[in-house]
Design an enzyme around this catalytic site. Structure first.
Site, PDB file in Angstrom:
ATOM      1  CE1 TYR A   1      50.345  46.773  34.164  1.00  0.00           C
ATOM      2  CE2 TYR A   1      49.752  47.213  36.442  1.00  0.00           C
ATOM      3  CZ  TYR A   1      50.422  46.451  35.509  1.00  0.00           C
ATOM      4  OH  TYR A   1      51.156  45.363  35.910  1.00  0.00           O
TER       5      TYR A   1
ATOM      6  CB  SER B   1      48.971  43.489  38.200  1.00  0.00           C
ATOM      7  OG  SER B   1      49.427  44.427  39.163  1.00  0.00           O
TER       8      SER B   1
HETATM    9  P1  NAP Z   1      59.392  44.611  31.855  1.00  0.00           P
HETATM   10  O1  NAP Z   1      60.615  44.340  32.639  1.00  0.00           O
HETATM   11  O2  NAP Z   1      59.113  46.001  31.378  1.00  0.00           O
HETATM   12  O3  NAP Z   1      59.329  43.591  30.630  1.00  0.00           O
HETATM   13  C1  NAP Z   1      58.242  43.669  29.748  1.00  0.00           C
HETATM   14  C2  NAP Z   1      58.425  42.664  28.641  1.00  0.00           C
HETATM   15  O4  NAP Z   1      57.266  42.712  27.789  1.00  0.00           O
HETATM   16  C3  NAP Z   1      59.632  42.945  27.760  1.00  0.00           C
HETATM   17  O5  NAP Z   1      60.182  41.717  27.371  1.00  0.00           O
HETATM   18  C4  NAP Z   1      58.994  43.647  26.561  1.00  0.00           C
HETATM   19  O6  NAP Z   1      59.752  43.486  25.362  1.00  0.00           O
HETATM   20  C5  NAP Z   1      57.685  42.925  26.447  1.00  0.00           C
HETATM   21  N1  NAP Z   1      56.643  43.640  25.717  1.00  0.00           N
HETATM   22  C6  NAP Z   1      56.110  44.856  26.000  1.00  0.00           C
HETATM   23  N2  NAP Z   1      55.179  45.155  25.081  1.00  0.00           N
HETATM   24  C7  NAP Z   1      55.134  44.121  24.220  1.00  0.00           C
HETATM   25  C8  NAP Z   1      54.370  43.855  23.041  1.00  0.00           C
HETATM   26  N3  NAP Z   1      53.456  44.726  22.569  1.00  0.00           N
HETATM   27  N4  NAP Z   1      54.594  42.686  22.387  1.00  0.00           N
HETATM   28  C9  NAP Z   1      55.509  41.803  22.848  1.00  0.00           C
HETATM   29  N5  NAP Z   1      56.255  42.007  23.939  1.00  0.00           N
HETATM   30  C10 NAP Z   1      56.066  43.163  24.613  1.00  0.00           C
HETATM   31  O7  NAP Z   1      58.075  44.206  32.702  1.00  0.00           O
HETATM   32  P2  NAP Z   1      57.856  43.232  33.975  1.00  0.00           P
HETATM   33  O8  NAP Z   1      57.864  44.077  35.164  1.00  0.00           O
HETATM   34  O9  NAP Z   1      58.733  42.039  33.879  1.00  0.00           O
HETATM   35  O10 NAP Z   1      56.337  42.824  33.709  1.00  0.00           O
HETATM   36  C11 NAP Z   1      55.957  41.601  33.126  1.00  0.00           C
HETATM   37  C12 NAP Z   1      54.486  41.387  33.404  1.00  0.00           C
HETATM   38  O11 NAP Z   1      54.274  41.398  34.810  1.00  0.00           O
HETATM   39  C13 NAP Z   1      53.585  42.489  32.846  1.00  0.00           C
HETATM   40  O12 NAP Z   1      52.390  41.917  32.361  1.00  0.00           O
HETATM   41  C14 NAP Z   1      53.299  43.359  34.056  1.00  0.00           C
HETATM   42  O13 NAP Z   1      52.095  44.032  33.935  1.00  0.00           O
HETATM   43  C15 NAP Z   1      53.252  42.298  35.138  1.00  0.00           C
HETATM   44  N6  NAP Z   1      53.461  42.822  36.487  1.00  0.00           N
HETATM   45  C16 NAP Z   1      54.640  43.437  36.824  1.00  0.00           C
HETATM   46  C17 NAP Z   1      54.788  43.935  38.115  1.00  0.00           C
HETATM   47  C18 NAP Z   1      56.038  44.624  38.572  1.00  0.00           C
HETATM   48  O14 NAP Z   1      56.035  45.258  39.644  1.00  0.00           O
HETATM   49  N7  NAP Z   1      57.150  44.542  37.821  1.00  0.00           N
HETATM   50  C19 NAP Z   1      53.742  43.803  39.046  1.00  0.00           C
HETATM   51  C20 NAP Z   1      52.574  43.177  38.659  1.00  0.00           C
HETATM   52  C21 NAP Z   1      52.447  42.689  37.379  1.00  0.00           C
HETATM   53  P3  NAP Z   1      60.501  44.771  24.678  1.00  0.00           P
HETATM   54  O15 NAP Z   1      61.398  45.337  25.749  1.00  0.00           O
HETATM   55  O16 NAP Z   1      61.213  44.198  23.526  1.00  0.00           O
HETATM   56  O17 NAP Z   1      59.383  45.732  24.330  1.00  0.00           O
END
Ligand code: NAP
Length: 248
Positions: free
Chosen positions: A157, A143
């Site tokens: 985070y 990130s």
């Molecule tokens: P999201 O929509 O909240 O999706 C998160 C995913 O991770 C869901 O499929 C969730 O499954 C799964 N997950 C969470 N905890 C888990 C665990 N302990 N074991 C297995 N699966 C788990 O998040 P996102 O925004 O797409 O983020 C994805 C990645 O991108 C993350 O690493 C986040 O830090 C990174 N990121 C996101 C952003 C942003 O602005 N969105 C920016 C920078 C980086 P369940 O729902 O079944 O728990």
């Protein structure tokens, strides 16, 4: 050779967009999720309706036993992995560091850091040319928070993503001779449900003025970069941290 990919946290957001694109590019897709089976099934259905092959595996990536079991199931039921996307990640509600409990810190580091290490470990065992594997490619989802530090929101985070950057740099060098590439993407603010889970669903709108391109990103824009890094088009790239952040 069949291209087989595991995307952790592939049921929603960036992971789901990556799964859908991987299927369109001919990968056999394994998605992992922790609890939201309905969302995982919806991703599988969309891939299968498009003629693709996909499987879902429930496992908490922070739990070693569950991770080992998931990889063994994939070996048995799908075949040898050629690509891993360490995408599963969580953010806890916004707080200053001075308020953070040890329980919160353990939870965030266990999922975002330990989970990525464990999945990378299991993937490398299978991909490594030293173990008679055929090589492979890993992309870690870091990130921009690792560079910005996320003050007044979630320094914990941001620090987990700093750890992911360091892991990417070190691991890429450890396995370079084993025919495995390891890279990271560093998304900026992306429209997904993660912001709601952290208590501020409209965060992308609030921060957009601070982004040089004056908008948050779409999950598909991150997925495109992940799939490119995994592909042979990026065959001489390893240890790279690629910002997908609208210029931030
Ligand atoms: P999201 O929509 O909240 O999706 C998160 C995913 O991770 C869901 O499929 C969730 O499954 C799964 N997950 C969470 N905890 C888990 C665990 N302990 N074991 C297995 N699966 C788990 O998040 P996102 O925004 O797409 O983020 C994805 C990645 O991108 C993350 O690493 C986040 O830090 C990174 N990121 C996101 C952003 C942003 O602005 N969105 C920016 C920078 C980086 P369940 O729902 O079944 O728990």
């Amino acid at each position: 050779m069949k291209k087989t990919i595991l995307i952790t946290g592939g049921s929603e957001g960036i992971g789901a967009a990556t799964a859908l694109l991987a299927a369109r590019q001919g990968y056999v897709v394994c998605i992992n999720y922790r609890q939201n089976q309905e969302a995982a099934q919806a991703v599988l259905s969309r891939i299968r309706e498009g003629g693709g092959e996909a499987y879902a595996y429930q496992a908490d990536v922070s739990d070693e036993e569950q991770v080992v079991r998931m990889f063994s199931s994939i070996d048995r039921e799908v075949g040898t992995l050629t690509a891993l996307v360490n995408n599963a990640g969580i953010i806890e509600p916004q707080q200053r560091l001075v308020q953070m409990s040890a329980e919160r810190l353990h939870k965030v580091f266990a999922t975002n850091v330990v989970g990525s290490f464990l999945c990378a470990r299991e993937a490398i065992k299978r991909m490594s040319a030293k173990n008679h594997g055929s090589g492979g490619s890993i992309v870690n989802v870091s990130s921009m928070a690792s560079r910005l530090g996320s003050p007044f929101e979630y320094i914990d985070y941001a620090a987990t993503k700093g750890a992911i950057d360091s892991m990417t740099l070190g691991l890429s060098k450890e396995v370079a001779e084993e025919n495995i590439r390891v890279n990271a993407v560093r998304p900026g603010t992306i429209y997904t449900d993660i912001h709601g889970k952290a208590g501020e669903p409209n965060r992308p709108e609030r921060v957009r003025e601070a982004i040089p391109m004056k908008r948050a990103g779409q999950p598909e824009e991150v997925a495109n970069t992940i799939l490119w890094l995994l592909s042979d088009e990026a065959s001489y790239i390893t240890g790279a941290l690629v910002d997908v952040a609208g210029g931030r």
